[in-house]
Design a protein around this motif. Sequence first.
Motif, PDB file in Angstrom:
ATOM      1  N   GLN A 143       0.851  -1.192   0.000  1.00  0.00           N
ATOM      2  CA  GLN A 143       0.000   0.000   0.000  1.00  0.00           C
ATOM      3  C   GLN A 143       0.884   1.239   0.000  1.00  0.00           C
ATOM      4  O   GLN A 143       2.102   1.152   0.231  1.00  0.00           O
ATOM      5  CB  GLN A 143      -0.918  -0.003   1.209  1.00  0.00           C
ATOM      6  CG  GLN A 143      -0.189  -0.147   2.530  1.00  0.00           C
ATOM      7  CD  GLN A 143      -1.129  -0.416   3.686  1.00  0.00           C
ATOM      8  OE1 GLN A 143      -2.342  -0.417   3.527  1.00  0.00           O
ATOM      9  NE2 GLN A 143      -0.579  -0.635   4.873  1.00  0.00           N
ATOM     10  N   VAL A 144       0.264   2.378  -0.268  1.00  0.00           N
ATOM     11  CA  VAL A 144       1.022   3.623  -0.381  1.00  0.00           C
ATOM     12  C   VAL A 144       1.834   3.884   0.884  1.00  0.00           C
ATOM     13  O   VAL A 144       2.993   4.320   0.815  1.00  0.00           O
ATOM     14  CB  VAL A 144       0.072   4.800  -0.680  1.00  0.00           C
ATOM     15  CG1 VAL A 144       0.816   6.131  -0.566  1.00  0.00           C
ATOM     16  CG2 VAL A 144      -0.547   4.665  -2.064  1.00  0.00           C
ATOM     17  N   GLY A 145       1.249   3.607   2.056  1.00  0.00           N
ATOM     18  CA  GLY A 145       1.949   3.870   3.311  1.00  0.00           C
ATOM     19  C   GLY A 145       3.236   3.090   3.475  1.00  0.00           C
ATOM     20  O   GLY A 145       4.125   3.502   4.231  1.00  0.00           O
ATOM     21  N   ASP A 146       3.364   1.961   2.763  1.00  0.00           N
ATOM     22  CA  ASP A 146       4.586   1.155   2.872  1.00  0.00           C
ATOM     23  C   ASP A 146       5.792   1.855   2.252  1.00  0.00           C
ATOM     24  O   ASP A 146       6.938   1.547   2.596  1.00  0.00           O
ATOM     25  CB  ASP A 146       4.397  -0.198   2.186  1.00  0.00           C
ATOM     26  CG  ASP A 146       3.377  -1.073   2.887  1.00  0.00           C
ATOM     27  OD1 ASP A 146       3.097  -0.827   4.075  1.00  0.00           O
ATOM     28  OD2 ASP A 146       2.858  -2.006   2.245  1.00  0.00           O
ATOM     29  N   VAL A 147       5.544   2.768   1.314  1.00  0.00           N
ATOM     30  CA  VAL A 147       6.653   3.415   0.602  1.00  0.00           C
ATOM     31  C   VAL A 147       7.504   4.233   1.567  1.00  0.00           C
ATOM     32  O   VAL A 147       8.742   4.193   1.532  1.00  0.00           O
ATOM     33  CB  VAL A 147       6.124   4.293  -0.547  1.00  0.00           C
ATOM     34  CG1 VAL A 147       7.265   5.054  -1.219  1.00  0.00           C
ATOM     35  CG2 VAL A 147       5.382   3.430  -1.566  1.00  0.00           C
ATOM     36  N   HIS A 179       7.867   6.886  -7.233  1.00  0.00           N
ATOM     37  CA  HIS A 179       8.589   7.861  -8.066  1.00  0.00           C
ATOM     38  C   HIS A 179       8.839   9.162  -7.297  1.00  0.00           C
ATOM     39  O   HIS A 179       9.870   9.817  -7.503  1.00  0.00           O
ATOM     40  CB  HIS A 179       7.811   8.140  -9.346  1.00  0.00           C
ATOM     41  CG  HIS A 179       8.018   7.108 -10.407  1.00  0.00           C
ATOM     42  ND1 HIS A 179       9.200   6.982 -11.103  1.00  0.00           N
ATOM     43  CD2 HIS A 179       7.195   6.139 -10.878  1.00  0.00           C
ATOM     44  CE1 HIS A 179       9.103   5.989 -11.974  1.00  0.00           C
ATOM     45  NE2 HIS A 179       7.892   5.455 -11.854  1.00  0.00           N
ATOM     46  N   ALA A 180       7.903   9.525  -6.412  1.00  0.00           N
ATOM     47  CA  ALA A 180       8.099  10.742  -5.637  1.00  0.00           C
ATOM     48  C   ALA A 180       9.277  10.601  -4.675  1.00  0.00           C
ATOM     49  O   ALA A 180      10.038  11.551  -4.465  1.00  0.00           O
ATOM     50  CB  ALA A 180       6.821  11.077  -4.867  1.00  0.00           C
ATOM     51  N   ARG A 181       9.431   9.411  -4.092  1.00  0.00           N
ATOM     52  CA  ARG A 181      10.524   9.214  -3.135  1.00  0.00           C
ATOM     53  C   ARG A 181      11.818   8.807  -3.834  1.00  0.00           C
ATOM     54  O   ARG A 181      12.920   9.180  -3.384  1.00  0.00           O
ATOM     55  CB  ARG A 181      10.138   8.144  -2.109  1.00  0.00           C
ATOM     56  CG  ARG A 181      11.195   8.003  -1.029  1.00  0.00           C
ATOM     57  CD  ARG A 181      10.791   7.117   0.125  1.00  0.00           C
ATOM     58  NE  ARG A 181      11.868   7.068   1.106  1.00  0.00           N
ATOM     59  CZ  ARG A 181      11.957   6.203   2.102  1.00  0.00           C
ATOM     60  NH1 ARG A 181      10.976   5.320   2.293  1.00  0.00           N
ATOM     61  NH2 ARG A 181      12.976   6.221   2.940  1.00  0.00           N
ATOM     62  N   TYR A 182      11.703   8.040  -4.909  1.00  0.00           N
ATOM     63  CA  TYR A 182      12.883   7.548  -5.639  1.00  0.00           C
ATOM     64  C   TYR A 182      12.732   7.930  -7.119  1.00  0.00           C
ATOM     65  O   TYR A 182      12.278   7.110  -7.924  1.00  0.00           O
ATOM     66  CB  TYR A 182      13.010   6.029  -5.490  1.00  0.00           C
ATOM     67  CG  TYR A 182      13.007   5.541  -4.056  1.00  0.00           C
ATOM     68  CD1 TYR A 182      14.126   5.718  -3.234  1.00  0.00           C
ATOM     69  CD2 TYR A 182      11.885   4.909  -3.512  1.00  0.00           C
ATOM     70  CE1 TYR A 182      14.118   5.268  -1.916  1.00  0.00           C
ATOM     71  CE2 TYR A 182      11.878   4.452  -2.198  1.00  0.00           C
ATOM     72  CZ  TYR A 182      12.993   4.641  -1.414  1.00  0.00           C
ATOM     73  OH  TYR A 182      12.990   4.198  -0.109  1.00  0.00           O
ATOM     74  N   PRO A 183      13.083   9.142  -7.482  1.00  0.00           N
ATOM     75  CA  PRO A 183      12.811   9.628  -8.849  1.00  0.00           C
ATOM     76  C   PRO A 183      13.440   8.782  -9.955  1.00  0.00           C
ATOM     77  O   PRO A 183      12.938   8.772 -11.078  1.00  0.00           O
ATOM     78  CB  PRO A 183      13.409  11.045  -8.833  1.00  0.00           C
ATOM     79  CG  PRO A 183      13.408  11.447  -7.394  1.00  0.00           C
ATOM     80  CD  PRO A 183      13.669  10.187  -6.630  1.00  0.00           C
ATOM     81  N   ASP A 184      14.501   8.043  -9.649  1.00  0.00           N
ATOM     82  CA  ASP A 184      15.199   7.268 -10.677  1.00  0.00           C
ATOM     83  C   ASP A 184      14.719   5.814 -10.760  1.00  0.00           C
ATOM     84  O   ASP A 184      15.280   5.027 -11.531  1.00  0.00           O
ATOM     85  CB  ASP A 184      16.716   7.293 -10.427  1.00  0.00           C
ATOM     86  CG  ASP A 184      17.298   8.698 -10.569  1.00  0.00           C
ATOM     87  OD1 ASP A 184      16.751   9.479 -11.378  1.00  0.00           O
ATOM     88  OD2 ASP A 184      18.272   9.005  -9.852  1.00  0.00           O
ATOM     89  N   ILE A 185      13.730   5.446  -9.976  1.00  0.00           N
ATOM     90  CA  ILE A 185      13.242   4.069 -10.016  1.00  0.00           C
ATOM     91  C   ILE A 185      12.638   3.774 -11.388  1.00  0.00           C
ATOM     92  O   ILE A 185      12.068   4.667 -12.039  1.00  0.00           O
ATOM     93  CB  ILE A 185      12.207   3.819  -8.897  1.00  0.00           C
ATOM     94  CG1 ILE A 185      11.971   2.313  -8.697  1.00  0.00           C
ATOM     95  CG2 ILE A 185      10.901   4.555  -9.170  1.00  0.00           C
ATOM     96  CD1 ILE A 185      11.151   1.991  -7.444  1.00  0.00           C
ATOM     97  N   VAL A 186      12.773   2.536 -11.851  1.00  0.00           N
ATOM     98  CA  VAL A 186      12.212   2.151 -13.148  1.00  0.00           C
ATOM     99  C   VAL A 186      11.259   0.977 -12.963  1.00  0.00           C
ATOM    100  O   VAL A 186      11.362   0.218 -11.999  1.00  0.00           O
ATOM    101  CB  VAL A 186      13.310   1.775 -14.174  1.00  0.00           C
ATOM    102  CG1 VAL A 186      14.236   2.951 -14.435  1.00  0.00           C
ATOM    103  CG2 VAL A 186      14.097   0.559 -13.707  1.00  0.00           C
ATOM    104  N   GLY A 187      10.340   0.869 -13.906  1.00  0.00           N
ATOM    105  CA  GLY A 187       9.399  -0.240 -13.907  1.00  0.00           C
ATOM    106  C   GLY A 187       9.372  -0.889 -15.266  1.00  0.00           C
ATOM    107  O   GLY A 187      10.160  -0.540 -16.153  1.00  0.00           O
TER     108      GLY A 187
END
Length: 314
Positions: A143-147, A179-187
């Motif tokens: 869930q969102v809170g886990d981020v 993406h807000a916390r880790y802008p360079d993350i990819v999917g």
Amino acid sequence: MQVVLAQPRGFCAGVTRAIEIVERVLERHGAPVYVFHEIVHNQWVVNDLRSRGAVFVDTLAHLPAGSQVVFSAHGVSAAVVAQAQHLGLHSVDATCPLVNKVHQQAQRFVRQGRTLLMIGHAGHEEVVGTMGQAGAPVHLVSQVGDVAALNLPTGKPLAYVTQTTLSLDDTRDIIAALHARYPDIVGPEVDDICYATQNRQVAVRALAAQVDLVLVVGARNSSNSNRLREVAAHDGVPAHLVQDASDIRPEWLRAPALDTLRVGVTAGASTPEVLVQEVVAALRQRHAGPVVQLAGVREDTRFRLPVQLAVPVV
């Protein structure tokens, strides 16, 4: 009462393929055929296959050597595959090809040296299988809170994959938070949410806009069926998950004053049409009225059977 049917609904190509795999193995080798976990999450399907000689198990440890075993549509970990080989079992993989695609993407990200996250529900067979296929530790986000609670190793690029049966809205929100916390993350290059999940969620949203009540026919442990109920409820319509006609409660069916109650019916991707029609018949028995099917996507996707089962026994 007017009954309005969603389109599409019910079986997807991955479920159809998985059930046919069990049927073909039974046809070729006779009973018993062992199935690791429920082949799909629907008790009617499980009971039907059990009546024909399928035996559903949650461990391989005590199966006789040489037994036929089918891995469920949700997929299994690499450790389960290795254990089957070690025990001398003859395994057939009924993993949905779209789940296999997620496995392959997870493995590619790991080979690229990325720390991997999986968006999914803890304990679900698909999530357990995917995390066990990645070949490296995987961080689960449900869930969102886990981020915000993530404590990831520094200095390594990040990537994520997703469970195929999630709510599109929930997945979108979690990805945005990542993406807000880790802008360079990819999917993945394309959504891991499968076509059937997406089509059924779009269809139930269209259905909810036209009815007073939504009934989703599906098993209580079916992730995609539960997400359909949530999508309808999120759009402000009372929505209930029913396993079959016996779950329908009379208090749900009180018509608005001087008006016709419009009841929408849909079904999860592991729900056979026979259960949908039983629900429709039960509704009409209580309050006779027309049955209307909405226009929607016509699915023609077909998945090939494993090579060893492609030719039926004559």
